[in-house]
Design an enzyme around this catalytic site. Structure first.
Site, short mmCIF file in Angstrom:
data_model
loop_
_atom_site.label_atom_id
_atom_site.label_comp_id
_atom_site.label_asym_id
_atom_site.label_seq_id
_atom_site.Cartn_x
_atom_site.Cartn_y
_atom_site.Cartn_z
N TYR A 1 19.85 7.78 -10.03
CA TYR A 1 20.80 7.26 -11.02
C TYR A 1 21.61 8.36 -11.69
CZ TYR A 1 19.39 2.43 -10.69
OH TYR A 1 19.18 1.17 -10.24
N GLU B 1 -9.65 6.03 0.84
CA GLU B 1 -8.28 5.70 1.23
C GLU B 1 -7.54 4.89 0.17
OE1 GLU B 1 -7.85 4.52 5.25
OE2 GLU B 1 -5.90 3.61 4.94
N ASP C 1 -10.29 4.59 6.76
CA ASP C 1 -10.46 3.54 7.77
C ASP C 1 -10.59 4.16 9.14
OD1 ASP C 1 -10.28 1.67 5.83
OD2 ASP C 1 -8.21 1.08 6.24
#
Lengths: 648, 388
Positions: free
Chosen positions: B120, B216, B268
């Site tokens: 911005y 994770e 995982d």
């Protein structure tokens, strides 16, 4: 069946009493569609077309630059959209006029004319047109055709009203007086024909306006004024003001003279002050003669001996061929030579002669019988009638189909105000006459589809004409244009003709492709510069914030560099791609190309435009009433645009 | 980010703070100088009529080198010239300078902005056109990364931070911008790891933990926190919401480097988990230039392992079939030079591919809600059953 019983059987005698000659006029009265009078809308167009064609032909033969005025007045508005109204059509020319004794024959008889019996390039071919139009008027409204003609500038004009007796193919003169009421023409002579007929006036693709517009394109040497019904009642007094830009003959600036619409008329100005070359009449070439015709010629010829017959009734049959042909036709019973009397030739021998003649090797017919429009003239015509930015034209060398010499010309206008998302508009001409109907049946349209426009950076759907801001003009000049029907709407598809058309289109297409590529390149360079310039402001401000360097100084330094770099890029493109440079120079210098940029034009077609700018407008207006009226802003008001030479 | 206040605030750790503040000042001055140098070069060429350009090192796989001896990914020397007078680069050239100006502003005002904030701050319509300086934040983010590499400054040094992601809890006290935070007393939410974890913002104090367990995602982290795993095993518990952001990686790196804490990862069993580990361990391709400060070559991968389906006796229900994308990615990872010579990893990936399915950490819940915290992790830790 019951009736048949009660009646006595027809005998040869009783049948004979009913059998009588059918006059040509009667035949056509019943079969008007064959001549292009199928419906009220087409009737109006055909009437004007025949009259204008005749006027142009007459002027050219008399070596007069044609000034033609077409006026349509609405006498009775169509009562419903499906029913015709009543219109008065007046066509005035500045031609040589018609001698009094010929008036009835020309306007009152079908199949009377100077054009059918000769092989010469002219607009009309059969000589049925204008009289058929008069007859149509008479049949639909009962009003005779009114003819004013002034063959001698020092004598009064003839005022003749003609009705036609269809059963006899004979004209009937109802009024025949001398009159002084003849519009002033540039030559002092001329003809004015007025026909009242049932018709429908419409604008659009197959309208009178489209016909006149296209006629003007193919005949840049003619000045045509069109007064449609909605303008017929307008006050013409202010035309002098409107014409001001046209007569401002400034020597330094060349101007594009374009079709202009005024409050009271549409004017298609003359842009070439030069008549088409006079064409020679030619004898038929043997390859184009059919057996029946050959036999007829044998019968009607004034020649006594075969040698003379071949020499004078045909072209390109030298004595050597006569010798060869006669030898072939000879049999053990009868020896035929050039000296053989024609009266002794029976049908079998004639057929042999004919066959031998077809088998012999003959030179192509002479081509001085053809007068193409010409590249310069086509460009002037297109420039006048089509608002585009690129124009090119090509005239092929003459070629021959079935023994008839012909010549194909093509022109292309691209860009500008033309709509970019539609199929290209194809305008077709035969001997300078626009063909408005049956486009898809026409050889010229097929050749447009056949040409692969993609090679020239145009998009083209499979099996269709190209899509883009494009107008394609095709003209066929020939002593005998092979139309598909009597109403002369489409050119028959001969291989020889189609091939020539394609070659002409390809010639134009190559130039168009070069131009489009060049323009794309220039556009890209322009965009490049734009992009740089856009960011330079931001960059200078940021650098100023970071280093304190003066924003303006930096901005100017960068702008200078941007300009130089895009210039350098231009120059590099020129140097590296010789292609570009050559193309640039070549295109601009070539005579068959006009490029219009922001109303500026390239090359010498403007000379003609300038000459014409000096030509005086018709003085007719002075005769009419002189009421003052505010000039209406009109739809298509396009006067002249300033132009300067495009430097090569 | 009341940095000025921190220096004024009386506190027992005055010395460290003072040095932190002065080192920041020094760094800011250096960054400002580099920015100025960048602009200076452009001004010079512009005024002398030469082509204004700058060098931007290439951030691509092609320009990423595997430094085997250091065990980290590093950025190669390839750089691309960014020119103003080049159609494809003009806009980026302008944007780079625009952000350069924005950052110099931030440094001057001693403020920081988020990536979105930077977007911005540089956003406006170019005068006389309808074109915006930035079309979206992605464009702006890319330019900031370019700026980082081209002036050799880190994002933190540019006073720009990313949206914070990642949580931490455990036996450690830290000082964040002068506030003392006891990570043992963070309730159920945990301490949100800030995007900037440089020593001038965060200092460590009272590090009791023996190691760091990085998981994770948040859901798994919640399980461990609720069971007070860090208390029972004396560790720090972190999570990175998937691919850990720079802040988390920097935090782990500093805990590892400054306090010698081993980093143990629980991720995982799928290509994405493997790659998360790879990024933590060696660094990433896009941030290869920061690897020295982010990569942890000693990091360990605890699980979930491909063998666990059998080893833990899991049910068929936890299997998630590997799709084509997974398989392609797995093979790609196996071929990375920093995986290619690791027998353990080749075996791990091959086993997963042979299995034909992947498993999430949560799959262990099928055994028992606290199986992962009470059995799985403690057993593996004890056996030092991990790969690296």
């Amino acid at each position: 069946m019951a009736k048949k019983k009660s009646k006595p059987r027809a005998t040869a005698e009783s049948m004979a009493s009913k059998q009588r000659e059918i006059s040509v006029s009667e035949f056509f009265a019943k079969n008007r569609h064959l001549l292009g009078f199928d419906n009220p809308r087409k009737a109006l167009l055909t009437t004007i077309k025949e009259a204008v064609d005749n006027a142009l032909d007459a002027c050219e033969e008399a070596e007069i630059l044609p000034d033609i005025e077409v006026k349509i007045e609405e006498l009775e508005a169509p009562p419903s959209p499906t029913k015709p109204g009543r219109y008065k059509v007046t066509i005035t020319d500045n031609g040589p006029g018609i001698v009094r004794r010929q008036v009835e024959n020309i306007f009152g008889k079908l199949l009377y004319g100077s054009k059918f019996h000769r092989l010469k390039m002219s607009r009309g071919q059969q000589g049925i047109g204008i009289s058929a139009a008069g007859m149509y008027g008479l049949m639909t409204t009962g009003k005779p055709m009114v003819i004013h003609t002034k063959p001698n500038k020092k004598k009064a004009a003839h005022h003749i009203e003609l009705a036609m007796d269809t059963s006899k193919n004979q004209p009937e003169v109802t009024i025949d007086v001398e009159t002084d009421d003849f519009p002033e023409t540039s030559t002092g002579t001329g003809t004015m024909v007025a026909i009242i007929l049932e018709a429908r006036f419409q604008r659009g693709k197959t309208s009178v306006e489209a016909y006149l517009e296209q006629t003007a394109i193919a005949n840049p040497h003619a000045k045509i004024t069109f007064i449609p019904p909605d303008k017929a009642s307008e006050d013409p007094t202010l035309e002098a003001d409107e014409q001001a830009p046209e007569s401002n003959g400034d020597e330094e600036s060349s101007e594009i003279v374009r079709t202009a619409e005024y409050a009271d008329r549409i004017e298609y100005p003359r842009t070439i002050a030069e008549l088409p070359t006079e064409t020679e009449e030619i004898k038929p070439h043997p390859y184009g003669v059919e057996l029946g015709n050959f036999l007829r010629l044998l019968k009607v010829t004034d020649e006594k001996q075969l040698a003379g017959f071949f020499k004078n009734e045909f072209c390109r049959v030298p004595p050597s061929v006569v010798k060869e042909v006669t030898k072939k036709a000879s049999s053990s019973k009868k020896t035929i030579t050039g000296q053989t009397y024609i009266s002794t030739i029976d049908n079998a021998a004639a057929e042999k002669l004919y066959k031998a003649l077809q088998d012999s090797k003959l030179r192509s017919p002479p081509t001085d019988c053809l007068a193409p429009i010409g590249v310069r003239q086509m460009l002037a015509g297109m420039l006048k009638g089509v608002q585009a930015e690129f124009y090119t034209a090509s005239t092929r060398n003459p070629a021959v189909y079935r023994g008839n010499p012909f010549q194909i010309e093509a022109a292309v206008a691209y860009g500008g105000d033309l709509p970019g998302d539609q199929q290209a508009r194809v305008i077709r001409f035969a001997n300078r006459v626009p063909l408005l109907y049956q486009q898809s049946a026409c050889c010229s349209f097929k050749s447009v589809v056949d040409t692969s426009w993609r090679n020239y950076n145009m998009s083209q759907p499979r099996g269709g004409s190209p899509v883009g801001p494009l107008v394609i003009m095709i003209h066929m000049a020939s002593v005998w244009v092979p139309f598909t029907s009597e109403s002369k709407e489409a050119i028959a598809d001969y291989d020889e003709i189609r091939k020539e058309m394609k070659l002409a289109l390809q010639d134009c297409g190559r130039k168009l492709g070069q131009y489009i590529r060049r323009r794309q390149k220039m556009k890209r360079e322009g965009e490049r510069r734009d992009v740089f310039e856009r960011y330079i402001g931001e960059i200078s401000r940021a650098c100023n914030a970071l280093t304190g360097t003066d924003t303006k100084e930096l901005y100017e330094a960068l702008m200078k560099q941007a300009k130089r770099r895009t210039e350098i890029a231009d120059a590099q493109l020129d140097e590296e791609g010789k292609f570009i440079k050559d193309e640039h120079g070549k295109l601009a210098k070539e005579e068959d190309v006009i490029i219009v940029q922001n109303g500026a034009v390239a090359n010498e077609v403007q000379d003609a435009a300038k000459q014409e700018a000096v030509a005086k407008p018709s003085k007719r207006s002075t005769k009419k009433s002189a009421k003052k009226k505010v000039v209406k802003k009109v739809r298509k008001k396009k006067t002249t645009e300033k132009a300067s030479l495009f430097e090569g | 980010m009341a940095k000025k206040k921190t220096t004024k605030k009386p506190s027992g750790k005055k010395r460290t703070k003072k040095s932190a503040a002065s080192s920041r000042k020094e760094r800011d001055a250096k960054t400002a100088k580099s920015l100025e140098g960048l602009a200076e070069g452009i001004v010079k060429s512009a005024l002398s009529g030469r082509e204004p350009k700058m060098d931007v090192p290439t951030r691509s796989a092609g320009n990423t080198k595997w430094n085997k001896s250091k065990g980290i990914l590093q950025m190669g020397s390839a750089a691309q010239e960014r020119q103003l007078f080049n159609m494809g680069q003009a806009r980026k050239f302008m944007q780079t300078l625009l952000h350069g100006q924005g950052i110099s502003n931030l440094i001057e005002q001693e403020k920081t902005l988020s990536l979105r904030g930077m977007y911005y701050s540089g956003l406006h319509t170019i005068q006389g056109t309808k074109e915006k300086t930035f079309n979206d934040q992605t464009e702006s983010d890319g330019i900031l990364e370019d700026l980082e590499v081209s002036i050799g400054a880190l994002r933190e040094e540019l006073h720009v931070f990313a949206k914070k992601r990642g949580t931490m809890v455990g036996n450690i006290t830290i000082i964040d911008s002068g506030d003392t935070i006891d990570c043992r007393r963070m309730g159920s939410g945990g301490y949100a790891i800030p995007s900037i974890c440089e020593p001038d913002v965060i200092q460590f104090e009272n590090v009791e933990a023996d190691f760091v367990l990085h998981v994770e995602k948040d859901t798994v982290w919640q399980r461990f926190n609720e069971d007070k795993f860090w208390k029972t095993h004396n560790c720090i518990l972190t999570e990175g919401s998937g691919q850990p952001p720079r802040g988390v990686r920097r935090m782990l790196h500093r805990l590892n480097k400054e306090h010698g804490l081993p980093i143990i990862c629980l991720l995982d069993c799928d290509p994405w988990g493997h790659y998360i580990y790879s990024v933590i361990k060696q660094g990433s391709i896009s941030l290869a230039f920061e690897s020295e400060r982010l990569a942890i070559p000693e990091a360990k991968f605890l699980g979930i392992r491909a063998k666990d389906y059998e080893a833990c006796g899991l049910s068929d229900d936890v299997k998630i079939d590997l799709n084509d994308r997974d398989k392609t990615r797995a093979k790609q990872i196996a071929e990375y030079p920093w995986f290619a010579d690791r027998k353990q990893w080749q075996k791990e990936i091959n086993t997963m591919l042979r299995n034909g399915f992947k498993m999430e950490v949560e799959s262990l819940i099928t055994k028992d809600i606290s199986y992962v915290t009470e059995t799985y992790v403690p057993e593996r830790l004890k056996a030092e059953d991990w790969i690296s």
